[in-house]
Design a protein around this motif. Sequence first.
Motif, PDB file in Angstrom:
ATOM      1  N   GLN A   1      22.124 163.542  32.056  1.00  0.00           N
ATOM      2  CA  GLN A   1      20.979 163.158  31.236  1.00  0.00           C
ATOM      3  C   GLN A   1      21.086 163.737  29.828  1.00  0.00           C
ATOM      4  OE1 GLN A   1      19.244 160.958  32.546  1.00  0.00           O
ATOM      5  NE2 GLN A   1      17.478 160.701  31.208  1.00  0.00           N
ATOM      6  N   ALA A   2      21.715 164.903  29.697  1.00  0.00           N
ATOM      7  CA  ALA A   2      21.890 165.511  28.374  1.00  0.00           C
ATOM      8  C   ALA A   2      22.902 164.747  27.530  1.00  0.00           C
ATOM      9  CB  ALA A   2      22.326 166.970  28.524  1.00  0.00           C
ATOM     10  N   LYS A   3      23.877 164.086  28.191  1.00  0.00           N
ATOM     11  CA  LYS A   3      24.949 163.415  27.463  1.00  0.00           C
ATOM     12  C   LYS A   3      24.818 161.895  27.476  1.00  0.00           C
ATOM     13  CE  LYS A   3      28.090 167.177  28.738  1.00  0.00           C
ATOM     14  NZ  LYS A   3      29.200 167.570  29.649  1.00  0.00           N
ATOM     15  N   PHE A   4      24.393 161.351  28.599  1.00  0.00           N
ATOM     16  CA  PHE A   4      24.299 159.888  28.774  1.00  0.00           C
ATOM     17  C   PHE A   4      22.956 159.550  29.410  1.00  0.00           C
ATOM     18  CE2 PHE A   4      28.746 161.242  29.671  1.00  0.00           C
ATOM     19  CZ  PHE A   4      29.346 160.742  28.524  1.00  0.00           C
ATOM     20  N   PRO A   5      21.868 159.692  28.675  1.00  0.00           N
ATOM     21  CA  PRO A   5      20.535 159.536  29.279  1.00  0.00           C
ATOM     22  C   PRO A   5      20.290 158.132  29.815  1.00  0.00           C
ATOM     23  CG  PRO A   5      20.386 159.676  26.881  1.00  0.00           C
ATOM     24  CD  PRO A   5      21.789 160.015  27.231  1.00  0.00           C
ATOM     25  N   ARG A   6      19.532 158.077  30.902  1.00  0.00           N
ATOM     26  CA  ARG A   6      19.158 156.814  31.544  1.00  0.00           C
ATOM     27  C   ARG A   6      17.872 157.053  32.320  1.00  0.00           C
ATOM     28  NH1 ARG A   6      24.011 155.303  33.499  1.00  0.00           N
ATOM     29  NH2 ARG A   6      24.836 156.876  32.067  1.00  0.00           N
ATOM     30  N   ARG A   7      17.425 156.021  32.993  1.00  0.00           N
ATOM     31  CA  ARG A   7      16.130 156.110  33.658  1.00  0.00           C
ATOM     32  C   ARG A   7      16.227 156.391  35.157  1.00  0.00           C
ATOM     33  NH1 ARG A   7      10.823 157.294  33.290  1.00  0.00           N
ATOM     34  NH2 ARG A   7       9.607 156.086  34.776  1.00  0.00           N
ATOM     35  N   GLU A   8      17.270 155.903  35.822  1.00  0.00           N
ATOM     36  CA  GLU A   8      17.243 155.850  37.288  1.00  0.00           C
ATOM     37  C   GLU A   8      18.462 156.534  37.916  1.00  0.00           C
ATOM     38  OE1 GLU A   8      16.859 152.412  40.770  1.00  0.00           O
ATOM     39  OE2 GLU A   8      16.797 151.875  38.647  1.00  0.00           O
ATOM     40  N   TYR A   9      18.204 157.347  38.946  1.00  0.00           N
ATOM     41  CA  TYR A   9      19.236 157.995  39.743  1.00  0.00           C
ATOM     42  C   TYR A   9      18.930 157.768  41.233  1.00  0.00           C
ATOM     43  CZ  TYR A   9      20.639 160.544  35.530  1.00  0.00           C
ATOM     44  OH  TYR A   9      21.066 160.879  34.263  1.00  0.00           O
ATOM     45  N   VAL A  10      19.981 157.631  42.001  1.00  0.00           N
ATOM     46  CA  VAL A  10      19.861 157.570  43.456  1.00  0.00           C
ATOM     47  C   VAL A  10      20.792 158.633  44.030  1.00  0.00           C
ATOM     48  CG1 VAL A  10      20.215 156.185  45.541  1.00  0.00           C
ATOM     49  CG2 VAL A  10      19.318 155.098  43.460  1.00  0.00           C
ATOM     50  N   VAL A  11      20.300 159.425  44.972  1.00  0.00           N
ATOM     51  CA  VAL A  11      21.112 160.428  45.662  1.00  0.00           C
ATOM     52  C   VAL A  11      21.293 159.951  47.099  1.00  0.00           C
ATOM     53  CG1 VAL A  11      21.352 162.844  46.334  1.00  0.00           C
ATOM     54  CG2 VAL A  11      20.181 162.251  44.200  1.00  0.00           C
ATOM     55  N   ALA A  12      22.528 159.608  47.465  1.00  0.00           N
ATOM     56  CA  ALA A  12      22.833 159.064  48.787  1.00  0.00           C
ATOM     57  C   ALA A  12      23.659 160.057  49.580  1.00  0.00           C
ATOM     58  CB  ALA A  12      23.584 157.736  48.653  1.00  0.00           C
ATOM     59  N   SER A  13      23.322 160.222  50.854  1.00  0.00           N
ATOM     60  CA  SER A  13      24.042 161.185  51.699  1.00  0.00           C
ATOM     61  C   SER A  13      23.933 160.765  53.158  1.00  0.00           C
ATOM     62  CB  SER A  13      23.465 162.594  51.526  1.00  0.00           C
ATOM     63  OG  SER A  13      22.104 162.621  51.906  1.00  0.00           O
ATOM     64  N   LEU A  14      24.869 161.254  53.955  1.00  0.00           N
ATOM     65  CA  LEU A  14      24.774 161.031  55.394  1.00  0.00           C
ATOM     66  C   LEU A  14      23.598 161.811  55.968  1.00  0.00           C
ATOM     67  CD1 LEU A  14      28.548 161.321  56.389  1.00  0.00           C
ATOM     68  CD2 LEU A  14      27.226 159.230  55.995  1.00  0.00           C
ATOM     69  N   LEU A  15      23.447 163.077  55.543  1.00  0.00           N
ATOM     70  CA  LEU A  15      22.411 163.970  56.056  1.00  0.00           C
ATOM     71  C   LEU A  15      21.566 164.499  54.905  1.00  0.00           C
ATOM     72  CD1 LEU A  15      24.638 166.117  58.479  1.00  0.00           C
ATOM     73  CD2 LEU A  15      23.330 164.061  59.038  1.00  0.00           C
ATOM     74  N   ASP A  16      20.276 164.610  55.131  1.00  0.00           N
ATOM     75  CA  ASP A  16      19.349 165.153  54.129  1.00  0.00           C
ATOM     76  C   ASP A  16      18.451 166.178  54.817  1.00  0.00           C
ATOM     77  OD1 ASP A  16      17.466 165.719  52.213  1.00  0.00           O
ATOM     78  OD2 ASP A  16      16.960 163.640  51.757  1.00  0.00           O
ATOM     79  N   TRP A  17      18.704 167.459  54.517  1.00  0.00           N
ATOM     80  CA  TRP A  17      17.956 168.551  55.148  1.00  0.00           C
ATOM     81  C   TRP A  17      17.033 169.250  54.158  1.00  0.00           C
ATOM     82  CZ3 TRP A  17      18.552 167.389  59.836  1.00  0.00           C
ATOM     83  CH2 TRP A  17      19.793 167.093  60.412  1.00  0.00           C
ATOM     84  N   ARG A  18      16.654 168.605  53.076  1.00  0.00           N
ATOM     85  CA  ARG A  18      15.823 169.270  52.070  1.00  0.00           C
ATOM     86  C   ARG A  18      14.462 169.674  52.635  1.00  0.00           C
ATOM     87  NH1 ARG A  18      14.848 165.269  47.717  1.00  0.00           N
ATOM     88  NH2 ARG A  18      15.059 163.851  49.502  1.00  0.00           N
ATOM     89  N   SER A  19      14.030 170.858  52.230  1.00  0.00           N
ATOM     90  CA  SER A  19      12.704 171.353  52.597  1.00  0.00           C
ATOM     91  C   SER A  19      11.659 170.709  51.682  1.00  0.00           C
ATOM     92  CB  SER A  19      12.664 172.872  52.420  1.00  0.00           C
ATOM     93  OG  SER A  19      12.766 173.203  51.037  1.00  0.00           O
TER      94      SER A  19
END
Length: 433
Positions: A178-196
Amino acid sequence: MAARINKKRSFLFVSKVLGKHIPVNPYTPLLSGAVLGLLLYREMGGEGAGILMDKLLDQAVHGLIHPQHAEEAYRELLAARLTLPHPVVFIGFAETATALGHSMYNIFAGGASYIHTTREDIPDLASVISFEEEHSHAVDHLCYALRPEMLSGSEPVILVDDEITTGNTAINIIRDIQAKFPRREYVVASLLDWRSPANIQAYRDLERELDIEITALSLLQGNIEVNGVPLLGADAGKDGNDTNDGVPVVTTYVTDGLDRLKVSSADSCGEINTSPYLKLSGRFGLDSGDNAAIDREVAAVAVQLRSLREGSRTLVMGVGEFMYLPMRIAAEMGEGVSYQSSTRSPIHPQHRPDYAVHSAAGYPSAGDPAITNYIYNVEYGRYDDIFVLLERDVPVQRIKPMTDILRGLARSKVHLIVLAPRQEAEGAADDGN
């Protein structure tokens, strides 16, 4: 599950669908990335997504659960020729998710580009983005895009990792992009998601701070709690059959028609390797227009390697970040082929039914002898032939620690396969060690 030898994070989810720490049907990790692509297609509202998704997802999940059906499910997904409503940029995280990101990207017939991060030092090139994976034993990520403009547009960026525990790695790369190539949308894709809940809130806070949108996609989501402290003094040692000294290692330079990038790498000991890199491995960026050439050359190399097989059970190995092309080649080498890659992640082995890493062998990396690489869950006698695929040539003494271990694991032969452009390989003779 397995225990890491890492004071920053004491555990590891050992995936049965990734092709890293456990030998698998090569179509299984290809399918796992493709399923993430299906989730993205549904999220972005691809044409006919509602009608198409149920059939393809059901078939894909069935293929992941039942490996004997993985090839059929994967080929059905490719045949669907999915195209997203607008262009996207995929970034796979080294080293474990380089093939996962590539296989997710590859499911789309057009409008997509892909690059994976790397830990390799290539002094001839400048990294367009840099960030840290704080929990890792190797924290620095670099990104050598030959065409920096692939990141300079407004397209959504799809970040691909095998497992998300805190989400901090994704936050770090988003900040740098975002600091170098700013844009609006990101997607984070993973097999497992253990975020609290606190980790999930950190994404929301970052959205407000940077005025962006972050969407998380995963095959499995939940919460974990970890107790205990790892035995940091332990290490994975040499494992194998020391009496099997008679198994030969045969080096073969296998030709392909893929382009090379004539840049050198430098290791931490100051050694320079001038052997060129594969241009379309994913490390330097590629787009949908490159896929036909990759498909063609993968098929041609697989035909050559299939002719070298002597037994009914074969293991094909990638090395470190070089996972996707060996995986694709393995998938076309016939019945009885398993695939996995070496890794730099140190894990405690323990031979018991409820533990994921039964055997381990450590050795100095061919790319940098100051780094230890590991081979997990390959036990003596399971495979007749073992094929190790390298994307570039390395000195014999650098690769010998790995092949010495493998010759104690294979029943009949170890093949060291060096991919080489036709004009270079014509002058290279097969070399038996």
